[in-house]
Design a protein around this motif. Sequence first.
Motif, short mmCIF file in Angstrom:
data_model
loop_
_atom_site.label_atom_id
_atom_site.label_comp_id
_atom_site.label_asym_id
_atom_site.label_seq_id
_atom_site.Cartn_x
_atom_site.Cartn_y
_atom_site.Cartn_z
N LYS A 26 0.83 -1.21 0.00
CA LYS A 26 0.00 0.00 0.00
C LYS A 26 0.86 1.26 0.00
CE LYS A 26 -3.83 2.36 2.27
NZ LYS A 26 -3.22 3.68 2.00
N LYS A 27 1.82 1.33 0.89
CA LYS A 27 2.71 2.50 0.96
C LYS A 27 3.47 2.67 -0.34
CE LYS A 27 4.98 5.90 2.89
NZ LYS A 27 4.33 7.22 3.13
N TYR A 28 3.94 1.56 -0.91
CA TYR A 28 4.71 1.62 -2.16
C TYR A 28 3.88 2.23 -3.28
CZ TYR A 28 7.03 0.06 -6.42
OH TYR A 28 7.62 0.02 -7.68
N TYR A 29 2.65 1.74 -3.47
CA TYR A 29 1.84 2.22 -4.59
C TYR A 29 1.31 3.64 -4.35
CZ TYR A 29 2.22 -2.17 -7.06
OH TYR A 29 2.72 -3.25 -7.75
N ASP A 30 1.18 4.05 -3.10
CA ASP A 30 0.86 5.46 -2.82
C ASP A 30 2.01 6.35 -3.28
OD1 ASP A 30 -1.60 4.83 -1.75
OD2 ASP A 30 -0.93 4.93 0.35
N LEU A 31 3.22 5.95 -2.94
CA LEU A 31 4.40 6.71 -3.37
C LEU A 31 4.55 6.70 -4.89
CD1 LEU A 31 6.99 5.52 -0.69
CD2 LEU A 31 6.06 7.83 -0.92
N LYS A 32 4.27 5.53 -5.48
CA LYS A 32 4.40 5.44 -6.94
C LYS A 32 3.40 6.34 -7.64
CE LYS A 32 4.58 2.32 -10.89
NZ LYS A 32 4.40 0.95 -11.40
N SER A 33 2.20 6.44 -7.10
CA SER A 33 1.19 7.31 -7.69
C SER A 33 1.67 8.77 -7.69
CB SER A 33 -0.13 7.19 -6.92
OG SER A 33 -1.10 8.06 -7.45
N GLU A 34 2.27 9.20 -6.58
CA GLU A 34 2.81 10.56 -6.51
C GLU A 34 3.98 10.71 -7.48
OE1 GLU A 34 3.44 12.03 -2.45
OE2 GLU A 34 2.34 10.27 -1.75
N TYR A 35 4.84 9.71 -7.51
CA TYR A 35 5.99 9.74 -8.43
C TYR A 35 5.54 9.85 -9.88
CZ TYR A 35 9.45 7.64 -11.53
OH TYR A 35 10.26 7.38 -12.59
N SER A 36 4.59 9.02 -10.28
CA SER A 36 4.13 9.00 -11.67
C SER A 36 3.50 10.33 -12.06
CB SER A 36 3.12 7.86 -11.88
OG SER A 36 3.73 6.61 -11.62
N SER A 37 2.75 10.93 -11.13
CA SER A 37 2.13 12.23 -11.40
C SER A 37 3.18 13.30 -11.63
CB SER A 37 1.22 12.61 -10.23
OG SER A 37 0.64 13.89 -10.45
N LEU A 38 4.20 13.34 -10.79
CA LEU A 38 5.28 14.33 -10.93
C LEU A 38 6.03 14.12 -12.25
CD1 LEU A 38 6.60 14.23 -7.27
CD2 LEU A 38 5.61 16.24 -8.40
N LEU A 39 6.34 12.86 -12.56
CA LEU A 39 7.07 12.57 -13.79
C LEU A 39 6.26 12.95 -15.02
CD1 LEU A 39 9.62 11.35 -15.06
CD2 LEU A 39 8.48 9.12 -15.04
N GLU A 40 4.97 12.65 -15.00
CA GLU A 40 4.10 12.99 -16.12
C GLU A 40 4.05 14.50 -16.35
OE1 GLU A 40 -0.59 12.44 -17.51
OE2 GLU A 40 0.18 11.43 -15.73
N GLN A 41 3.96 15.27 -15.27
CA GLN A 41 3.96 16.73 -15.40
C GLN A 41 5.27 17.23 -15.97
OE1 GLN A 41 2.36 18.89 -11.84
NE2 GLN A 41 1.97 16.82 -11.06
N ALA A 42 6.39 16.66 -15.51
CA ALA A 42 7.70 17.07 -15.99
C ALA A 42 7.87 16.79 -17.48
CB ALA A 42 8.80 16.36 -15.19
N ILE A 43 7.40 15.62 -17.90
CA ILE A 43 7.53 15.24 -19.31
C ILE A 43 6.72 16.18 -20.21
CG2 ILE A 43 6.94 13.44 -20.99
CD1 ILE A 43 7.66 11.38 -18.83
N LYS A 44 5.54 16.59 -19.74
CA LYS A 44 4.70 17.48 -20.53
C LYS A 44 5.37 18.84 -20.74
CE LYS A 44 0.14 15.57 -19.45
NZ LYS A 44 -1.17 15.81 -18.75
N LEU A 45 6.15 19.29 -19.75
CA LEU A 45 6.81 20.59 -19.84
C LEU A 45 8.18 20.51 -20.50
CD1 LEU A 45 5.97 21.99 -16.29
CD2 LEU A 45 5.02 22.77 -18.46
N ASP A 46 8.71 19.32 -20.61
CA ASP A 46 10.06 19.11 -21.16
C ASP A 46 10.03 19.32 -22.68
OD1 ASP A 46 12.60 18.32 -21.83
OD2 ASP A 46 12.60 16.58 -20.51
N GLN A 47 10.72 20.36 -23.14
CA GLN A 47 10.70 20.70 -24.57
C GLN A 47 11.92 20.16 -25.32
OE1 GLN A 47 10.33 24.99 -24.49
NE2 GLN A 47 8.11 24.89 -24.14
N ARG A 48 12.75 19.39 -24.65
CA ARG A 48 13.93 18.83 -25.32
C ARG A 48 13.50 17.75 -26.32
NH1 ARG A 48 17.27 16.70 -20.39
NH2 ARG A 48 15.12 16.18 -19.76
N PRO A 49 14.17 17.70 -27.48
CA PRO A 49 13.81 16.67 -28.47
C PRO A 49 14.16 15.27 -27.98
CG PRO A 49 15.80 17.82 -29.13
CD PRO A 49 15.27 18.57 -27.94
#
Length: 235
Positions: free
Chosen positions: A77-100
């Motif tokens: 449970k703790k692992y997947y709670d952390l993973k959900s937060e991690y995935s959300s942060l990574l997804e936001q970063a990728i959307k803003l990342d303009q590098r080819p």
Amino acid sequence: MKVIRLFVLIIFCASCGKDKETLDAELYEKADKKLAEMERLIETADCGNLSDWQIDTVFRGLRIGYIYLPVGNAIKKKYYDLKSEYSSLLEQAIKLDQRPVLAVPIRFEPHFGIECVSGHPKVLLSSDFNLERTKALLSENIVSLETFYSSPRCSEVNRWIGLPIIKDCKLKYVLFLDDHSADTKAFRKLYEQHESLLKRLLQLNSNDFKCGNLILGQKETDCENNTPIIRDASN
């Protein structure tokens, strides 16, 4: 006046671009910290019964690919709670990342299951093995590939392929039935492990192991006595 407005607009746009770059860098950093929390959580867990642990594939971004982490019942449970937060942060970063990003498909590195290492569960890759264990696993792997199809038949002759392996520093071929069955998935995993172990052996024993470049393309098959055979294979 127009020149001043244009200059202000240029400065504003430049600052926007810089803000985006700064923001995606901050998000990547936050995601990395969250991933580190996931890894520390695993390091606090005892191995217990390894059958209670499963392997989770974690996306690390378009430039990195994937990593594997073990997940047990006690920390799930703790692992997947952390993973959900991690995935959300990574997804936001990728959307803003303009590098080819080069349009190169990300390949999964094969794993070799979970073992208890220094009192904690770990997903093993070929890079975790020493020379002795690499040779032993490679020997077992070759036997598994050679005996995988115990009674091949020509009913689907067009789907049979001869895939190259290295055995005793000699090029050989093994039969592979390219369909959508569970067997196909299992065979592909074995074959990917073969390639990974060969690469590891070359890293550990480069002076003696000179046959790593023998891997060539696949071969077509023929049918003989209702049994698929590899065309012009050198065995």
